[in-house]
Design a protein around this motif. Structure first.
Motif, mmCIF file in Angstrom:
data_model
loop_
_atom_site.group_PDB
_atom_site.id
_atom_site.type_symbol
_atom_site.label_atom_id
_atom_site.label_comp_id
_atom_site.label_asym_id
_atom_site.label_seq_id
_atom_site.Cartn_x
_atom_site.Cartn_y
_atom_site.Cartn_z
ATOM 1 N N GLY A 14 36.786 15.122 42.481
ATOM 2 C CA GLY A 14 37.773 15.532 41.478
ATOM 3 C C GLY A 14 39.198 15.079 41.778
ATOM 4 N N VAL A 15 40.056 15.295 40.778
ATOM 5 C CA VAL A 15 41.482 14.972 40.880
ATOM 6 C C VAL A 15 42.140 15.938 41.877
ATOM 7 N N VAL A 16 43.169 15.466 42.554
ATOM 8 C CA VAL A 16 44.056 16.366 43.294
ATOM 9 C C VAL A 16 45.430 16.184 42.674
ATOM 10 N N ASP A 17 45.885 17.204 41.959
ATOM 11 C CA ASP A 17 47.145 17.112 41.230
ATOM 12 C C ASP A 17 48.325 16.884 42.172
ATOM 13 N N ILE A 18 49.400 16.413 41.577
ATOM 14 C CA ILE A 18 50.600 16.134 42.384
ATOM 15 C C ILE A 18 51.058 17.409 43.099
ATOM 16 N N THR A 40 40.472 2.860 47.200
ATOM 17 C CA THR A 40 40.976 1.937 46.176
ATOM 18 C C THR A 40 41.395 2.740 44.937
ATOM 19 N N ILE A 41 42.011 2.050 44.006
ATOM 20 C CA ILE A 41 42.387 2.727 42.756
ATOM 21 C C ILE A 41 41.118 3.287 42.095
ATOM 22 N N GLU A 42 40.040 2.499 42.139
ATOM 23 C CA GLU A 42 38.787 2.884 41.466
ATOM 24 C C GLU A 42 38.170 4.169 42.046
ATOM 25 N N ASN A 43 38.205 4.300 43.365
ATOM 26 C CA ASN A 43 37.543 5.485 43.931
ATOM 27 C C ASN A 43 38.511 6.607 44.320
ATOM 28 N N GLY A 44 39.744 6.509 43.826
ATOM 29 C CA GLY A 44 40.642 7.659 43.953
ATOM 30 C C GLY A 44 41.499 7.672 45.194
ATOM 31 N N CYS A 45 42.198 6.566 45.459
ATOM 32 C CA CYS A 45 43.111 6.521 46.617
ATOM 33 C C CYS A 45 44.312 7.444 46.383
ATOM 34 N N LEU A 46 45.106 7.628 47.440
ATOM 35 C CA LEU A 46 46.336 8.404 47.309
ATOM 36 C C LEU A 46 47.368 7.614 46.506
ATOM 37 N N PRO A 78 55.801 14.106 47.418
ATOM 38 C CA PRO A 78 54.843 14.393 46.348
ATOM 39 C C PRO A 78 53.751 13.317 46.344
ATOM 40 N N HIS A 79 52.515 13.732 46.245
ATOM 41 C CA HIS A 79 51.410 12.772 46.204
ATOM 42 C C HIS A 79 50.243 13.376 45.439
ATOM 43 N N TYR A 80 49.331 12.517 45.030
ATOM 44 C CA TYR A 80 48.164 12.972 44.272
ATOM 45 C C TYR A 80 47.055 11.945 44.417
ATOM 46 N N SER A 81 45.867 12.297 43.951
ATOM 47 C CA SER A 81 44.805 11.302 43.833
ATOM 48 C C SER A 81 44.008 11.582 42.566
ATOM 49 N N LEU A 82 43.523 10.509 41.963
ATOM 50 C CA LEU A 82 42.780 10.616 40.701
ATOM 51 C C LEU A 82 41.310 10.886 40.992
ATOM 52 N N PRO A 83 40.546 11.294 39.976
ATOM 53 C CA PRO A 83 39.115 11.524 40.210
ATOM 54 C C PRO A 83 38.421 10.227 40.611
ATOM 55 N N ASN A 84 37.347 10.378 41.335
ATOM 56 C CA ASN A 84 36.551 9.190 41.694
ATOM 57 C C ASN A 84 35.498 8.982 40.609
ATOM 58 N N THR A 85 35.768 8.019 39.732
ATOM 59 C CA THR A 85 34.826 7.738 38.649
ATOM 60 C C THR A 85 33.931 6.553 39.015
ATOM 61 N N SER A 86 34.141 6.013 40.212
ATOM 62 C CA SER A 86 33.403 4.810 40.632
ATOM 63 C C SER A 86 32.066 5.190 41.288
ATOM 64 N N LYS A 87 31.350 4.156 41.695
ATOM 65 C CA LYS A 87 30.068 4.383 42.359
ATOM 66 C C LYS A 87 30.231 4.479 43.871
#
Ligand code: FE2
Length: 274
Positions: free
Chosen positions: A141-145, A170-176, A232-241
């Motif tokens: 899942g996402v980790v909000d800012i 990476t951007i695809e798997n949800g880097c910081l 401040p930092h965040y990470s997006l959900p991992n939508t990749s394989k």
């Protein structure tokens, strides 16, 4: 520019090849073994990124002393059953891996980290928490800012994080994501225990954290990212394989004031540095 100057300038440091791929594999393997030991009783503690609704049950509040398991919020179906196997349903394990488990202990207190801590003048700092973050493929899942200092509040602010990529991020798997220099800002909130039980996000500054200028920190397996507590930092959900496992430890200066209302309470005498 020294390593410390760089951290003070950018609010973070990216240290490539800090650990070997083998060292990362050993830690991930140990994580899997710990999950096998986890007796899930059907009452999950779910990691919520929206801190207002973050679980504040005893399981969570006591996790500072334990090896505790937290689920992804999408891990369960409508009947409350796991959609996947246990391992792939977990968001993270925390928060005393570095003190309890010998494999995590070794990774967290290596001579390399000791050397780095001296360069960063962290002689008085102690490790207060650790987390193995799974960020599994498709479900992570996402980790909000946020600012880490909100969860490890001290006066003055002394929180520092060491985040290790156990797999390529990476951007695809949800880097910081973070903004260079973004730590030159105020602490916005303090996540703390309420007097009558439970927890709250206490606002210190109403100005929202800015998403402007954020850059992805795409890093290879074995990289260590040092994070200033106010960054401040965040990470997006991992939508990749591809999964994106990471291990993080956080430190505070033991001589700084650590309020009794902080969510995480450890006996000061239990805390040690590198
Ligand atoms: Fe963080």
């Amino acid at each position: 520019m020294t390593t410390l100057d760089q951290l003070n300038k950018d609010g973070f440091l990216v240290l490539k090849d800090f650990y070997t791929a083998h060292q990362c594999d050993v830690l991930m393997h140990r994580g899997k073994e710990l999950v096998k030991k986890f007796n899930f009783d059907g009452h999950p503690s779910i990691f919520q990124t929206n801190e207002q609704v973050r679980t504040s049950d005893d399981y969570f509040l006591n996790s500072g002393h334990n090896i505790s398991y937290f689920f992804e919020k999408d891990a369960f179906n409508n009947n409350g059953a796991l959609k996947n196997d246990l391992f792939h349903s977990l968001n993270k394990i925390g928060h005393a891996l570095h003190d309890i488990d010998p494999v995590f202990k070794e990774f967290s207190r290596s001579s390399k980290l000791k050397e780095l801590s001296l360069k960063l003048k962290l002689e008085k700092h102690v490790i207060i928490q650790s987390m193995l973050i799974f960020k599994h493929a498709k479900i992570g899942g996402v980790v909000d800012i946020h600012q880490d200092a909100a969860f490890l509040y001290t006066e003055p602010c002394t929180c520092v994080g060491f985040w290790f990529a156990l797999e390529d991020a990476t951007i695809e798997n949800g880097c910081l994501w973070a903004k260079p220099g973004g730590h030159h800002t105020s602490l916005r909130s303090w996540f703390r225990r309420k007097k009558d039980g439970g927890t709250e996000m206490h606002l210190l500054d109403k100005a929202p954290l800015s998403m402007e200028g954020m850059v992805p920190l795409e890093v290879k397996k074995g990289t260590c990212i040092v994070l200033h507590g106010l960054l401040p930092h965040y990470s997006l959900p991992n939508t990749s394989k591809k999964s994106r496992q990471a291990y993080a430890i956080h430190l505070i200066d033991q001589t700084a004031y650590y309020p009794e209302y902080n969510w995480l309470q450890r006996k000061q005498s239990q805390l040690t540095g590198f």
